[in-house]
Write a protein that holds these residues in place. Structure first.
Motif, PDB file in Angstrom:
ATOM      1  N   CYS A  74     -11.452  -8.063   1.416  1.00 22.36           N
ATOM      2  CA  CYS A  74     -10.083  -8.933   2.232  1.00 22.36           C
ATOM      3  C   CYS A  74      -8.958  -8.916   1.326  1.00 22.36           C
ATOM      4  O   CYS A  74      -8.839  -9.011   0.023  1.00 22.36           O
ATOM      5  CB  CYS A  74     -10.550 -10.461   2.626  1.00 22.36           C
ATOM      6  N   ALA A  75      -7.727  -8.665   1.946  1.00 19.84           N
ATOM      7  CA  ALA A  75      -6.286  -8.888   1.222  1.00 19.84           C
ATOM      8  C   ALA A  75      -5.681  -9.890   1.584  1.00 19.84           C
ATOM      9  O   ALA A  75      -5.577 -10.375   2.805  1.00 19.84           O
ATOM     10  CB  ALA A  75      -5.367  -7.512   1.543  1.00 19.84           C
ATOM     11  N   TRP A  76      -5.071 -10.756   0.484  1.00 19.63           N
ATOM     12  CA  TRP A  76      -4.582 -11.894   0.744  1.00 19.63           C
ATOM     13  C   TRP A  76      -3.128 -12.181   0.378  1.00 19.63           C
ATOM     14  O   TRP A  76      -2.767 -11.220  -0.752  1.00 19.63           O
ATOM     15  CB  TRP A  76      -5.101 -13.089  -0.139  1.00 19.63           C
ATOM     16  N   ARG A  77      -2.333 -12.680   0.903  1.00 16.71           N
ATOM     17  CA  ARG A  77      -0.937 -12.995   0.670  1.00 16.71           C
ATOM     18  C   ARG A  77      -0.492 -14.344   0.505  1.00 16.71           C
ATOM     19  O   ARG A  77      -0.982 -15.040   1.101  1.00 16.71           O
ATOM     20  CB  ARG A  77      -0.011 -11.993   1.551  1.00 16.71           C
ATOM     21  N   HIS A  78       0.481 -14.593  -0.218  1.00 22.92           N
ATOM     22  CA  HIS A  78       1.171 -15.917  -0.356  1.00 22.92           C
ATOM     23  C   HIS A  78       1.756 -16.358   1.020  1.00 22.92           C
ATOM     24  O   HIS A  78       1.856 -15.548   1.767  1.00 22.92           O
ATOM     25  CB  HIS A  78       2.343 -15.770  -1.198  1.00 22.92           C
ATOM     26  N   GLY A  79       1.479 -17.583   1.185  1.00 28.45           N
ATOM     27  CA  GLY A  79       1.457 -18.378   2.586  1.00 28.45           C
ATOM     28  C   GLY A  79       2.767 -17.788   3.056  1.00 28.45           C
ATOM     29  O   GLY A  79       3.011 -17.587   4.371  1.00 28.45           O
ATOM     30  N   ASN A  80       3.966 -17.877   2.596  1.00 29.78           N
ATOM     31  CA  ASN A  80       5.374 -17.531   3.093  1.00 29.78           C
ATOM     32  C   ASN A  80       5.215 -16.066   3.596  1.00 29.78           C
ATOM     33  O   ASN A  80       5.740 -15.880   4.944  1.00 29.78           O
ATOM     34  CB  ASN A  80       6.392 -17.521   1.970  1.00 29.78           C
ATOM     35  N   ALA A  81       4.721 -15.253   3.027  1.00 33.85           N
ATOM     36  CA  ALA A  81       4.521 -13.622   3.519  1.00 33.85           C
ATOM     37  C   ALA A  81       3.953 -13.566   4.904  1.00 33.85           C
ATOM     38  O   ALA A  81       4.293 -13.104   5.917  1.00 33.85           O
ATOM     39  CB  ALA A  81       4.147 -12.900   2.730  1.00 33.85           C
ATOM     40  N   VAL A 137      -4.589 -11.291   5.128  1.00 36.10           N
ATOM     41  CA  VAL A 137      -3.766 -10.628   6.203  1.00 36.10           C
ATOM     42  C   VAL A 137      -4.341  -9.079   6.292  1.00 36.10           C
ATOM     43  O   VAL A 137      -3.787  -8.323   7.549  1.00 36.10           O
ATOM     44  CB  VAL A 137      -2.310 -10.238   5.169  1.00 36.10           C
ATOM     45  N   ARG A 138      -5.384  -8.842   5.753  1.00 37.79           N
ATOM     46  CA  ARG A 138      -6.139  -7.399   6.124  1.00 37.79           C
ATOM     47  C   ARG A 138      -7.494  -7.498   5.584  1.00 37.79           C
ATOM     48  O   ARG A 138      -7.935  -8.118   4.753  1.00 37.79           O
ATOM     49  CB  ARG A 138      -5.458  -6.519   5.347  1.00 37.79           C
ATOM     50  N   GLN A 139      -8.373  -6.680   6.422  1.00 42.45           N
ATOM     51  CA  GLN A 139      -9.836  -6.702   5.991  1.00 42.45           C
ATOM     52  C   GLN A 139      -9.937  -5.074   5.952  1.00 42.45           C
ATOM     53  O   GLN A 139      -9.736  -4.369   6.801  1.00 42.45           O
ATOM     54  CB  GLN A 139     -10.655  -7.207   6.808  1.00 42.45           C
ATOM     55  N   LEU A 140     -10.796  -4.828   4.943  1.00 42.93           N
ATOM     56  CA  LEU A 140     -11.199  -3.409   4.824  1.00 42.93           C
ATOM     57  C   LEU A 140     -12.807  -3.377   4.780  1.00 42.93           C
ATOM     58  O   LEU A 140     -13.316  -4.074   4.016  1.00 42.93           O
ATOM     59  CB  LEU A 140     -10.824  -2.882   3.340  1.00 42.93           C
ATOM     60  N   VAL A 175      -3.783   3.226  -4.950  1.00 41.57           N
ATOM     61  CA  VAL A 175      -5.212   3.459  -4.484  1.00 41.57           C
ATOM     62  C   VAL A 175      -6.026   2.228  -4.888  1.00 41.57           C
ATOM     63  O   VAL A 175      -6.052   1.882  -6.166  1.00 41.57           O
ATOM     64  CB  VAL A 175      -5.574   4.732  -4.951  1.00 41.57           C
ATOM     65  N   LEU A 176      -6.795   1.563  -3.970  1.00 42.18           N
ATOM     66  CA  LEU A 176      -7.555   0.675  -4.274  1.00 42.18           C
ATOM     67  C   LEU A 176      -9.023   1.274  -4.144  1.00 42.18           C
ATOM     68  O   LEU A 176      -9.448   1.920  -3.374  1.00 42.18           O
ATOM     69  CB  LEU A 176      -7.723  -0.490  -3.329  1.00 42.18           C
ATOM     70  N   VAL A 177      -9.885   1.012  -5.384  1.00 43.75           N
ATOM     71  CA  VAL A 177     -11.104   1.673  -5.479  1.00 43.75           C
ATOM     72  C   VAL A 177     -12.270   0.545  -5.392  1.00 43.75           C
ATOM     73  O   VAL A 177     -11.909  -0.402  -6.252  1.00 43.75           O
ATOM     74  CB  VAL A 177     -11.217   2.535  -6.687  1.00 43.75           C
ATOM     75  N   TRP A 233      -9.288   3.571  -1.136  1.00 45.78           N
ATOM     76  CA  TRP A 233      -8.519   3.051   0.052  1.00 45.78           C
ATOM     77  C   TRP A 233      -7.084   3.494  -0.169  1.00 45.78           C
ATOM     78  O   TRP A 233      -6.431   3.281  -1.358  1.00 45.78           O
ATOM     79  CB  TRP A 233      -8.641   1.766   0.159  1.00 45.78           C
ATOM     80  N   ASP A 234      -6.418   3.642   0.581  1.00 43.83           N
ATOM     81  CA  ASP A 234      -4.598   3.663   0.734  1.00 43.83           C
ATOM     82  C   ASP A 234      -4.555   2.226   1.120  1.00 43.83           C
ATOM     83  O   ASP A 234      -4.401   1.638   2.339  1.00 43.83           O
ATOM     84  CB  ASP A 234      -4.207   4.598   1.823  1.00 43.83           C
ATOM     85  N   ALA A 235      -4.310   1.519   0.053  1.00 41.86           N
ATOM     86  CA  ALA A 235      -4.087   0.008   0.269  1.00 41.86           C
ATOM     87  C   ALA A 235      -2.688  -0.518   1.011  1.00 41.86           C
ATOM     88  O   ALA A 235      -2.914  -1.220   1.617  1.00 41.86           O
ATOM     89  CB  ALA A 235      -3.997  -0.552  -1.017  1.00 41.86           C
ATOM     90  N   ALA A 236      -1.831   0.421   0.612  1.00 39.97           N
ATOM     91  CA  ALA A 236      -0.592   0.289   1.302  1.00 39.97           C
ATOM     92  C   ALA A 236      -0.574   0.054   2.924  1.00 39.97           C
ATOM     93  O   ALA A 236      -0.331  -0.674   3.810  1.00 39.97           O
ATOM     94  CB  ALA A 236       0.361   0.809   0.889  1.00 39.97           C
ATOM     95  N   ALA A 237      -1.493   1.185   3.511  1.00 38.78           N
ATOM     96  CA  ALA A 237      -1.703   1.540   4.945  1.00 38.78           C
ATOM     97  C   ALA A 237      -3.049   0.653   5.459  1.00 38.78           C
ATOM     98  O   ALA A 237      -3.305   0.886   6.436  1.00 38.78           O
ATOM     99  CB  ALA A 237      -1.656   2.950   4.887  1.00 38.78           C
ATOM    100  N   SER A 238      -3.675   0.072   4.422  1.00 36.11           N
ATOM    101  CA  SER A 238      -4.857  -0.582   4.601  1.00 36.11           C
ATOM    102  C   SER A 238      -6.049   0.607   5.487  1.00 36.11           C
ATOM    103  O   SER A 238      -6.493   0.309   6.559  1.00 36.11           O
ATOM    104  CB  SER A 238      -4.892  -1.457   5.649  1.00 36.11           C
TER     105      SER A 238
END
Length: 211
Positions: A106-113, A133-136, A153-155, A166-171
């Motif tokens: 799971c990708a998390w972002r600050h509440g404002n974003a 904000v995203r699930q892989l 890149v997320l490994v 993973w291409d993290a930016a593109a999820s």
């Protein structure tokens, strides 16, 4: 401070649940707004953002839509930027990735974003929070290691015996590396190489440099 300087105890904090993984926050990210310096993933599916004095700046956990028990967080990573939501200035935002016992990242972002992605304006008095904000998805067992490379890149390594890139930016997934004969332990990536170890006492180096 230099490596040869005197050591001092920064904090010692009881989180009330077994701690399963840790990560330091990169400096100069949105986490600084809360004074956060470290992340702790816990049994029961929660994460805690810790300040330099050891107080808890924020807690967050995946929402559970049914009666199932939340999965333990087994790995955490924190990076500046990390994925694209199409928001201005988000390259400096803090992104937190968590891997859980079910195999979900799971990708998390600050509440404002995350509020901005829904077209909402956060209240001025609202306490900042982190929102998924995203699930892989791809692993079918506990994700026990996450490594983010400077190349974006997320490994991930998991107890299903696979590494996933993973291409993290593109999820989106790039590669799945199977063939490991044991549970994976830790994973380290630098954009061209992936180093992984397993419970069979073997260390494996993969390279995508083409050399």
């Amino acid at each position: 401070a230099s490596a040869g300087g005197a050591m001092r105890l920064g904090f010692e904090t009881d989180l009330g649940a077994p701690v399963t993984c840790l990560a330091l926050l990169p400096l100069g990210t949105a986490g600084d707004a809360l004074g956060g310096v470290a992340l702790a993933g816990c049994a029961g599916g929660g994460c805690a953002l810790l300040r330099e004095d050891g107080t808890i700046a924020a807690r967050f956990a995946p929402a559970i839509d049914d009666e199932s028990e939340p999965s333990d967080v087994r790995s955490v990573a924190a990076v500046r930027g990390g994925l694209s939501l199409g928001l201005a200035g988000e390259a400096e935002e803090l992104t937190i990735f968590t891997g859980d016992a079910s195999g979900t990242i799971c990708a998390w972002r600050h509440g404002n974003a995350s509020a901005a992605t829904q077209g909402e304006e956060p209240a001025a008095t609202e306490v900042p929070a982190f929102t998924p904000v995203r699930q892989l998805r791809g692993h079918n067992a506990a994700v026990i290691s996450l490594s983010f490379s400077p190349a974006g890149v997320l490994v991930s390594g998991a107890h299903d015996g696979t590494l996933r890139v993973w291409d993290a930016a593109a999820s989106r997934p790039l590669y799945a590396i199977a063939g490991h004969t044991a549970y994976l332990g830790s994973v380290v990536a630098d954009g061209e190489r992936i180093l992984a170890d397993g419970s069979n006492d073997v260390v494996v180096l993969h390279s995508f440099s083409g050399e």
